[in-house]
Design an enzyme around this catalytic site. Sequence first.
Site, short mmCIF file in Angstrom:
data_model
loop_
_atom_site.label_atom_id
_atom_site.label_comp_id
_atom_site.label_asym_id
_atom_site.label_seq_id
_atom_site.Cartn_x
_atom_site.Cartn_y
_atom_site.Cartn_z
N LYS A 117 0.87 -1.18 0.00
CA LYS A 117 0.00 0.00 0.00
C LYS A 117 0.89 1.22 0.00
CE LYS A 117 -4.23 -0.01 0.91
NZ LYS A 117 -5.37 -0.41 0.11
N1 GLU Z 1 -7.22 -0.37 -2.97
C1 GLU Z 1 -7.98 -1.58 -3.14
C2 GLU Z 1 -7.93 -2.43 -1.88
O1 GLU Z 1 -7.72 -1.93 -0.81
C3 GLU Z 1 -7.60 -2.33 -4.40
C4 GLU Z 1 -6.18 -2.76 -4.51
C5 GLU Z 1 -5.80 -3.34 -5.86
O2 GLU Z 1 -6.67 -3.45 -6.73
O3 GLU Z 1 -4.63 -3.67 -6.01
O4 GLU Z 1 -8.16 -3.60 -1.89
#
Ligand code: GLU
Length: 427
Positions: A117
């Site tokens: 993240k």
């Molecule tokens: N931000 C989204 C999550 O927290 C999607 C992450 C992604 O598609 O890699 O799952």
Amino acid sequence: MEDVAQTSAPALEWETPLFQQARTQLDQALVQARVPQAVVERLRNPERSVVLSLPVRMDDGTIRSFPAYRVQHSSVLGPTKGGIRYDPEVSLGECAALAMWMTWKCALLRLPYGGAKGGVRCDPRALSPGEVARLTRRFTSDLAPFIGPELDIPAPDMATNEQTMAWMMDTYSAAKGYAVPGIVTGKPISVGGSVFRHEATGAGVVMVIERACARLGWDLTKLRCVVQGFGNVGGIAATELHEKGATVIAVSDMYGGVHDPNGLDIPTLHEYAVAHGSLEGFPGSTAVANAELLELPCDVLVLAAREDQVTEANAGSLACKLVAEGANGPTSNAADRILAERGIPVLPDVLTNAGGVTVSYFEWVQDRSRLFWDRDMIRTRLADKLSDAFDRVWELSSREVSTLRQAALVAGILEVSAALEARGIYP
Ligand code: GLU
């Protein structure tokens, strides 16, 4: 010399309350998962944390500096995967917690990814589109050594979207000299994005609620639902619930909510929100503050805003029969305990909002094969993946008499641990 203003110094520690929350959940799950100590040590800390300070030229000609982060928690199962958020609360600890949750989420869904993240600490509403574009390009450029289609694949998260991903893809591709669609997911369809990615997280939340209804013997069309958050997750979940015949009695965005005990007409509310810039004043509804919205009597409360919404302070006052976590980390550990004591099941984030990363995986597979699937195929495959994960979680939770969160974390951790043990730790 140009005028350089430092917004704030990047924080170097990830030992923040949100990271402690993620780690406590891991420790609790490990009591049940029982994996070797060396594996535990490996999974308690992120593998790699990138801390950046991004210089960005503002519209008035000055250069401002923004703290930015990318945390890669575990690469055991494959390239790391996870969103990029633009938010004033972004910190190393927040990214580390969210990266750890992405590891469990990807593993639970049996996607060949680890968790990551990232984000930039900024107020996206105070930036012009040009400033956001320059910030995104500089972030991508500085991250380039640490991301790649086989290494770490960003995606949208809070306040980032298809356009942000297009800029990231373009910046990365410009440096390579050829188009690299697999560097990010959640892109516009015109540059290698996938149909149904935009809707996938919100639609997935409702698929998981449907599976829960089947187990609980509930009829979805009789449900009265409250949705906190009206963005890409909550807005779409509300639409899907409405289309499937459930009654959505209240929704909110960051400024406040609207309530109509007879049910809100969600498509008209979307049009109203676009035209007026907020939900406030929607005909036939009464205003409701975000804190009150969480305590409205209903069957299903969908938490699709952000972390830390249901806490020790308000968990005792929730008046729903089921909580569905569309956001990551919206329920604190103390609140989890209170809800469990009160017999209110929580459909946990790592399962309930996994539709987004699952269709991200489908997008990446399509980009690699240069062969694109249609909407029906993606919807069907997503429903299959979520059902499979849901059933494993439900059965584990029933067998071990644990919460659904505990079961989901145990299932995810065991997948990672098995791979880590097979590969061995290379000290
Ligand atoms: N931000 C989204 C999550 O927290 C999607 C992450 C992604 O598609 O890699 O799952």
